[in-house]
Design a protein around this motif. Structure first.
Motif, PDB file in Angstrom:
ATOM      1  N   UNK A 120       7.127  62.800  20.826  1.00  0.00           N
ATOM      2  CA  UNK A 120       8.064  62.132  19.917  1.00  0.00           C
ATOM      3  C   UNK A 120       7.377  61.180  18.939  1.00  0.00           C
ATOM      4  N   UNK A 121       6.193  60.688  19.288  1.00  0.00           N
ATOM      5  CA  UNK A 121       5.523  59.703  18.430  1.00  0.00           C
ATOM      6  C   UNK A 121       4.321  60.263  17.676  1.00  0.00           C
ATOM      7  N   UNK A 122       4.320  61.558  17.471  1.00  0.00           N
ATOM      8  CA  UNK A 122       3.328  62.231  16.608  1.00  0.00           C
ATOM      9  C   UNK A 122       1.878  61.992  17.005  1.00  0.00           C
ATOM     10  N   UNK A 123       1.622  62.032  18.308  1.00  0.00           N
ATOM     11  CA  UNK A 123       0.236  61.918  18.773  1.00  0.00           C
ATOM     12  C   UNK A 123      -0.504  63.260  18.699  1.00  0.00           C
ATOM     13  N   UNK A 124       0.192  64.348  18.529  1.00  0.00           N
ATOM     14  CA  UNK A 124      -0.380  65.680  18.724  1.00  0.00           C
ATOM     15  C   UNK A 124      -0.502  66.453  17.420  1.00  0.00           C
ATOM     16  N   UNK A 125      -1.630  67.154  17.280  1.00  0.00           N
ATOM     17  CA  UNK A 125      -1.752  68.086  16.164  1.00  0.00           C
ATOM     18  C   UNK A 125      -0.829  69.282  16.410  1.00  0.00           C
ATOM     19  N   UNK A 126      -0.674  70.134  15.420  1.00  0.00           N
ATOM     20  CA  UNK A 126       0.333  71.196  15.479  1.00  0.00           C
ATOM     21  C   UNK A 126       0.216  72.082  16.704  1.00  0.00           C
ATOM     22  N   UNK A 127      -0.996  72.457  17.064  1.00  0.00           N
ATOM     23  CA  UNK A 127      -1.185  73.343  18.208  1.00  0.00           C
ATOM     24  C   UNK A 127      -2.064  72.682  19.274  1.00  0.00           C
ATOM     25  N   UNK A 128      -1.803  71.411  19.503  1.00  0.00           N
ATOM     26  CA  UNK A 128      -2.582  70.644  20.476  1.00  0.00           C
ATOM     27  C   UNK A 128      -2.475  71.250  21.873  1.00  0.00           C
ATOM     28  N   UNK A 129      -3.541  71.047  22.643  1.00  0.00           N
ATOM     29  CA  UNK A 129      -3.558  71.426  24.054  1.00  0.00           C
ATOM     30  C   UNK A 129      -3.393  70.171  24.894  1.00  0.00           C
ATOM     31  N   UNK A 130      -2.559  70.274  25.933  1.00  0.00           N
ATOM     32  CA  UNK A 130      -2.274  69.127  26.788  1.00  0.00           C
ATOM     33  C   UNK A 130      -2.494  69.532  28.243  1.00  0.00           C
ATOM     34  N   UNK A 131      -3.423  68.856  28.910  1.00  0.00           N
ATOM     35  CA  UNK A 131      -3.664  69.086  30.329  1.00  0.00           C
ATOM     36  C   UNK A 131      -2.881  68.044  31.111  1.00  0.00           C
ATOM     37  N   UNK A 132      -2.064  68.517  32.072  1.00  0.00           N
ATOM     38  CA  UNK A 132      -1.228  67.624  32.883  1.00  0.00           C
ATOM     39  C   UNK A 132      -1.545  67.863  34.353  1.00  0.00           C
ATOM     40  N   UNK A 133      -1.810  66.773  35.077  1.00  0.00           N
ATOM     41  CA  UNK A 133      -2.100  66.863  36.506  1.00  0.00           C
ATOM     42  C   UNK A 133      -1.121  65.964  37.256  1.00  0.00           C
ATOM     43  N   UNK A 134      -0.372  66.557  38.195  1.00  0.00           N
ATOM     44  CA  UNK A 134       0.617  65.800  38.959  1.00  0.00           C
ATOM     45  C   UNK A 134       0.488  66.134  40.438  1.00  0.00           C
ATOM     46  N   UNK A 135       1.148  65.337  41.274  1.00  0.00           N
ATOM     47  CA  UNK A 135       1.147  65.589  42.713  1.00  0.00           C
ATOM     48  C   UNK A 135       1.898  66.875  43.019  1.00  0.00           C
ATOM     49  N   UNK A 136       1.439  67.586  44.031  1.00  0.00           N
ATOM     50  CA  UNK A 136       1.964  68.923  44.316  1.00  0.00           C
ATOM     51  C   UNK A 136       3.437  68.922  44.692  1.00  0.00           C
ATOM     52  N   UNK A 137       3.930  67.806  45.270  1.00  0.00           N
ATOM     53  CA  UNK A 137       5.328  67.794  45.688  1.00  0.00           C
ATOM     54  C   UNK A 137       6.291  67.487  44.549  1.00  0.00           C
ATOM     55  N   UNK A 138       5.766  67.165  43.362  1.00  0.00           N
ATOM     56  CA  UNK A 138       6.634  66.859  42.226  1.00  0.00           C
ATOM     57  C   UNK A 138       7.174  68.161  41.635  1.00  0.00           C
ATOM     58  N   UNK A 139       8.462  68.402  41.829  1.00  0.00           N
ATOM     59  CA  UNK A 139       9.079  69.648  41.348  1.00  0.00           C
ATOM     60  C   UNK A 139       9.962  69.423  40.133  1.00  0.00           C
ATOM     61  N   UNK A 140      10.144  68.168  39.746  1.00  0.00           N
ATOM     62  CA  UNK A 140      11.099  67.859  38.678  1.00  0.00           C
ATOM     63  C   UNK A 140      10.451  67.700  37.311  1.00  0.00           C
ATOM     64  N   UNK A 141       9.122  67.837  37.228  1.00  0.00           N
ATOM     65  CA  UNK A 141       8.450  67.624  35.943  1.00  0.00           C
ATOM     66  C   UNK A 141       8.920  68.647  34.905  1.00  0.00           C
ATOM     67  N   UNK A 142       9.340  68.150  33.739  1.00  0.00           N
ATOM     68  CA  UNK A 142       9.786  69.008  32.645  1.00  0.00           C
ATOM     69  C   UNK A 142       9.063  68.596  31.373  1.00  0.00           C
ATOM     70  N   UNK A 143       8.284  69.495  30.770  1.00  0.00           N
ATOM     71  CA  UNK A 143       7.580  69.151  29.537  1.00  0.00           C
ATOM     72  C   UNK A 143       8.531  69.247  28.346  1.00  0.00           C
TER      73      UNK A 143
END
Length: 205
Positions: A157-180
């Motif tokens: 939402x705050x324009x940190x990303x270039x048009x086709x940016x790559x984003x690596x996300x690491x979360x705990x395995x039990x987290x099932x609610x994460x929504x990008x």
């Protein structure tokens, strides 16, 4: 950091803590270099095994990338990217002692293309005062503090990303609610012990 953990305590939450107080750069111009890590409660540097997986995914995309490491901690992901010839990297880190160690490690490696922003990552992401965008972003927050999804929404939402940016996300395995964000395409996913590793690519709205 010895205070009771809160939702705003931001140190790198990866697989497990380095037993000897060092992280190792696994490839690139600084291959084999060991960098000291502060003994900070909750700081768990990304293991070599996970880093190898992540940077295999990013093999064609790290060189010349502008990199943001949102919850830097040990700086293992950002330093690995710089070793592999990323153009520049910005590290966000809340803990003062961890941020100080990052500054020392930047000096040790004689890097002129790395910057530390010491402060709350969500607050920093909420206001893009850097007025710049990034090609590659690492989102590896502390476990069980509901920071990953909030961070990703702020990145979008705050324009940190270039048009086709790559984003690596690491979360705990039990987290099932994460929504990008809706316009992020999942490219890669891997479960490794206590963590789930995901690589997304932003598609312009």
């Amino acid at each position: 950091m010895r205070k009771k953990s809160t939702a705003n305590r931001q140190v790198n939450a990866s697989n497990n803590k380095s037993a000897n107080g060092f992280i190792r750069i696994i490839s690139g111009q600084f291959r084999g270099r060991k960098l000291p890590v502060k003994d900070v409660q909750g700081l768990r540097p990304t293991t070599d095994r996970i880093k190898e997986t992540v940077f295999n995914w990013l093999m064609q995309d790290t060189r010349d990338a502008a990199v943001l490491d949102c919850f830097a901690g040990s700086g293992g992901l950002g330093f690995e990217a710089l070793s592999r010839f990323a153009k520049r990297a910005v590290f966000f880190e809340l803990d003062k002692s961890a941020a100080s160690q990052l500054i020392q490690n930047i000096s040790t490696l004689k890097l002129e293309n790395a910057t530390i922003k010491q402060g709350d990552s969500l607050a920093l992401l909420a206001n893009n005062s850097l007025d710049e965008q990034f090609d590659l972003v690492f989102v590896d927050p502390p476990f069980r503090q509901n920071l990953a999804e909030k961070s990703c929404l702020l990145l979008e939402s705050n324009q940190w990303l270039t048009e086709q940016a790559l984003i690596y996300v690491e979360v705990e395995s039990e987290l099932t609610s994460f929504t990008p964000p809706d316009n992020w395409l999942l490219l890669k996913e891997k479960s490794a012990g206590q963590v789930i590793c995901r690589l997304y690519q932003r598609e312009p709205n």
